[in-house]
Design an enzyme around this catalytic site. Structure first.
Site, PDB file in Angstrom:
ATOM      1  N   PRO A   4      51.293  38.485  42.527  1.00 49.50           N
ATOM      2  CA  PRO A   4      52.347  39.285  43.135  1.00 49.50           C
ATOM      3  C   PRO A   4      52.630  40.600  42.401  1.00 49.50           C
ATOM      4  O   PRO A   4      52.614  40.647  41.176  1.00 49.50           O
ATOM      5  CB  PRO A   4      53.575  38.366  43.066  1.00 49.50           C
ATOM      6  CG  PRO A   4      53.250  37.354  42.019  1.00 49.50           C
ATOM      7  CD  PRO A   4      51.759  37.173  42.074  1.00 49.50           C
ATOM      8  N   ASN A   5      52.876  41.614  43.201  1.00 54.41           N
ATOM      9  CA  ASN A   5      53.274  42.963  42.761  1.00 54.41           C
ATOM     10  C   ASN A   5      52.145  43.768  42.117  1.00 54.41           C
ATOM     11  O   ASN A   5      52.324  44.943  41.797  1.00 54.41           O
ATOM     12  CB  ASN A   5      54.478  42.894  41.799  1.00 54.41           C
ATOM     13  CG  ASN A   5      55.697  42.290  42.469  1.00 54.41           C
ATOM     14  OD1 ASN A   5      56.060  42.715  43.558  1.00 54.41           O
ATOM     15  ND2 ASN A   5      56.315  41.296  41.857  1.00 54.41           N
ATOM     16  N   ARG A  41      54.058  51.211  39.782  1.00 56.28           N
ATOM     17  CA  ARG A  41      54.975  50.191  39.256  1.00 56.28           C
ATOM     18  C   ARG A  41      55.131  50.338  37.741  1.00 56.28           C
ATOM     19  O   ARG A  41      54.138  50.183  37.000  1.00 56.28           O
ATOM     20  CB  ARG A  41      54.375  48.814  39.568  1.00 56.28           C
ATOM     21  CG  ARG A  41      55.134  47.659  38.986  1.00 56.28           C
ATOM     22  CD  ARG A  41      54.338  46.366  39.056  1.00 56.28           C
ATOM     23  NE  ARG A  41      55.114  45.272  38.533  1.00 56.28           N
ATOM     24  CZ  ARG A  41      54.624  44.096  38.205  1.00 56.28           C
ATOM     25  NH1 ARG A  41      53.331  43.847  38.353  1.00 56.28           N
ATOM     26  NH2 ARG A  41      55.402  43.168  37.722  1.00 56.28           N
ATOM     27  N   TYR A  91      52.675  49.381  32.639  1.00 59.51           N
ATOM     28  CA  TYR A  91      51.369  49.027  33.204  1.00 59.51           C
ATOM     29  C   TYR A  91      50.395  50.200  33.308  1.00 59.51           C
ATOM     30  O   TYR A  91      49.245  50.005  33.684  1.00 59.51           O
ATOM     31  CB  TYR A  91      51.564  48.390  34.588  1.00 59.51           C
ATOM     32  CG  TYR A  91      52.381  47.116  34.532  1.00 59.51           C
ATOM     33  CD1 TYR A  91      51.896  45.985  33.879  1.00 59.51           C
ATOM     34  CD2 TYR A  91      53.648  47.037  35.110  1.00 59.51           C
ATOM     35  CE1 TYR A  91      52.647  44.822  33.807  1.00 59.51           C
ATOM     36  CE2 TYR A  91      54.410  45.878  35.040  1.00 59.51           C
ATOM     37  CZ  TYR A  91      53.904  44.777  34.383  1.00 59.51           C
ATOM     38  OH  TYR A  91      54.642  43.617  34.304  1.00 59.51           O
ATOM     39  N   ASN A 113      45.019  37.151  37.190  1.00 52.46           N
ATOM     40  CA  ASN A 113      46.293  37.684  36.712  1.00 52.46           C
ATOM     41  C   ASN A 113      47.320  37.199  37.724  1.00 52.46           C
ATOM     42  O   ASN A 113      47.434  37.756  38.821  1.00 52.46           O
ATOM     43  CB  ASN A 113      46.272  39.209  36.636  1.00 52.46           C
ATOM     44  CG  ASN A 113      47.580  39.758  36.078  1.00 52.46           C
ATOM     45  OD1 ASN A 113      48.559  39.029  35.930  1.00 52.46           O
ATOM     46  ND2 ASN A 113      47.597  41.046  35.782  1.00 52.46           N
ATOM     47  N   ALA A 141      53.966  37.282  37.917  1.00 55.71           N
ATOM     48  CA  ALA A 141      55.138  36.485  37.523  1.00 55.71           C
ATOM     49  C   ALA A 141      54.931  34.986  37.747  1.00 55.71           C
ATOM     50  O   ALA A 141      55.610  34.172  37.107  1.00 55.71           O
ATOM     51  CB  ALA A 141      56.369  36.973  38.267  1.00 55.71           C
ATOM     52  N   GLU A 151      42.799  33.485  32.188  1.00 56.20           N
ATOM     53  CA  GLU A 151      44.063  34.138  32.551  1.00 56.20           C
ATOM     54  C   GLU A 151      44.106  35.509  31.882  1.00 56.20           C
ATOM     55  O   GLU A 151      43.791  35.609  30.691  1.00 56.20           O
ATOM     56  CB  GLU A 151      45.191  33.248  32.003  1.00 56.20           C
ATOM     57  CG  GLU A 151      46.549  33.874  31.968  1.00 56.20           C
ATOM     58  CD  GLU A 151      47.545  33.038  31.134  1.00 56.20           C
ATOM     59  OE1 GLU A 151      47.140  32.089  30.422  1.00 56.20           O
ATOM     60  OE2 GLU A 151      48.734  33.362  31.203  1.00 56.20           O
ATOM     61  N   HIS A 167      46.288  39.423  31.500  1.00 59.24           N
ATOM     62  CA  HIS A 167      47.478  40.239  31.720  1.00 59.24           C
ATOM     63  C   HIS A 167      47.203  41.643  31.212  1.00 59.24           C
ATOM     64  O   HIS A 167      46.557  41.810  30.161  1.00 59.24           O
ATOM     65  CB  HIS A 167      48.691  39.668  30.979  1.00 59.24           C
ATOM     66  CG  HIS A 167      48.997  38.274  31.423  1.00 59.24           C
ATOM     67  ND1 HIS A 167      49.635  38.010  32.607  1.00 59.24           N
ATOM     68  CD2 HIS A 167      48.689  37.081  30.874  1.00 59.24           C
ATOM     69  CE1 HIS A 167      49.721  36.703  32.757  1.00 59.24           C
ATOM     70  NE2 HIS A 167      49.153  36.111  31.730  1.00 59.24           N
ATOM     71  N   ARG A 225      56.972  41.035  25.032  1.00 62.14           N
ATOM     72  CA  ARG A 225      57.959  41.479  26.022  1.00 62.14           C
ATOM     73  C   ARG A 225      59.151  40.511  26.065  1.00 62.14           C
ATOM     74  O   ARG A 225      59.417  39.822  25.092  1.00 62.14           O
ATOM     75  CB  ARG A 225      57.266  41.647  27.382  1.00 62.14           C
ATOM     76  CG  ARG A 225      56.154  42.717  27.345  1.00 62.14           C
ATOM     77  CD  ARG A 225      55.504  42.900  28.686  1.00 62.14           C
ATOM     78  NE  ARG A 225      56.470  43.361  29.685  1.00 62.14           N
ATOM     79  CZ  ARG A 225      56.227  43.359  30.999  1.00 62.14           C
ATOM     80  NH1 ARG A 225      55.048  42.951  31.447  1.00 62.14           N
ATOM     81  NH2 ARG A 225      57.148  43.774  31.846  1.00 62.14           N
TER      82      ARG A 225
HETATM   83  C1  DQA Z   1      51.626  40.708  34.111  1.00 64.03           C
HETATM   84  C2  DQA Z   1      52.763  40.231  33.196  1.00 64.03           C
HETATM   85  C3  DQA Z   1      53.765  39.389  33.969  1.00 64.03           C
HETATM   86  O1  DQA Z   1      54.815  38.964  33.123  1.00 64.03           O
HETATM   87  C4  DQA Z   1      54.362  40.197  35.115  1.00 64.03           C
HETATM   88  O2  DQA Z   1      55.227  39.395  35.877  1.00 64.03           O
HETATM   89  C5  DQA Z   1      53.321  40.841  35.964  1.00 64.03           C
HETATM   90  C6  DQA Z   1      52.165  41.460  35.319  1.00 64.03           C
HETATM   91  C7  DQA Z   1      50.649  41.655  33.375  1.00 64.03           C
HETATM   92  O3  DQA Z   1      49.571  41.873  33.897  1.00 64.03           O
HETATM   93  O4  DQA Z   1      50.988  42.189  32.307  1.00 64.03           O
HETATM   94  O5  DQA Z   1      53.451  40.936  37.176  1.00 64.03           O
HETATM   95  O6  DQA Z   1      50.883  39.584  34.529  1.00 64.03           O
END
Ligand code: DQA
Length: 150
Positions: A15-16, A23, A28, A79, A82, A103, A105, A112
Site C-alpha cells: 500500500p501507498n 509521497r 522516500y 515491500n 504498512a 522483505e 524497505h 523511525r
Molecule cells: C516502507 C516502510 C513502512 O513502515 C511504511 O509503512 C511504508 C514504506 C519502506 O519502504 O520504507 O509504506 O515499507
C-alpha cells in the site's frame, strides 16, 4: 544438451508505494515506482531472469498474488508497506509458500517511529533489507538469484 529453466521472480509492492515520487520525499526520495520497476527489469536482463512486478493497496490481493506464484516463481521480493507491521495473514502466507521471500524497505524502519520497529513478516522471511532506498529491491533480487546459482 539439457536446457536450464529460466529463473522467475515475483516483486510485490504494498500500500501507498504507488505514490512514490511525491509521497514524503524527505523519507522516500523522489524515485517513482516505475523507476524502481525499470531498475529491476534492467537487473533481470543482466542476470537473464524474468521478473514480474505488481503493486496493490489491498492485503487480499497481495495474498492472492503470492499464492498464485507457488510453483511458478523461484522467489519473491516484497515491500509490504504498512502491512509489514500488522499483517499476520502475510506472515502465514510467506510461511506456506514453497519459495524464499525477502522483505525489503526503502527506509530504515528501525530508525523511525517505534511502531515501525516490529515486522510481522520478519520471522517468516529468508532475509530483510531496509534502508538502501530502491537498492534494497535490487540487492534482494540479486542475492536470491546468487543463492540459487552458487
Ligand atoms: C516502507 C516502510 C513502512 O513502515 C511504511 O509503512 C511504508 C514504506 C519502506 O519502504 O520504507 O509504506 O515499507
Amino acid at each position: 544438451m539439457t536446457m536450464k529453466k529460466r529463473l522467475r521472480y515475483l516483486v510485490l509492492h504494498g500500500p501507498n508505494l504507488n505514490l512514490l515520487g511525491t509521497r514524503e520525499p524527505d523519507v522516500y526520495g523522489r524515485v517513482t515506482l516505475d523507476d524502481i520497476n525499470k531498475s529491476l527489469k534492467r537487473l533481470a536482463d543482466e542476470l537473464a531472469i524474468d521478473v514480474d512486478c505488481h503493486q496493490s493497496n489491498h492485503e487480499g490481493t497481495l495474498l492472492d498474488l503470492m499464492q498464485g506464484a507457488a510453483g511458478v516463481v523461484d522467489g519473491c521480493v516484497i515491500n509490504a508497506g504498512a502491512y509489514t507491521h500488522t499483517s499476520i495473514a502475510l506472515h502465514d502466507c510467506i510461511k506456506a509458500m514453497p519459495y524464499p521471500v525477502v522483505e525489503v524497505h526503502l527506509s530504515n524502519i528501525h530508525a523511525r517511529e517505534a511502531f515501525r520497529h516490529v515486522s510481522r513478516l520478519g520471522p517468516a522471511v529468508r532475509a530483510s533489507i531496509a534502508g538502501l532506498g530502491w537498492r534494497s529491491y535490487t540487492a534482494a533480487l540479486r542475492a536470491l538469484v546468487e543463492q540459487v546459482r552458487e
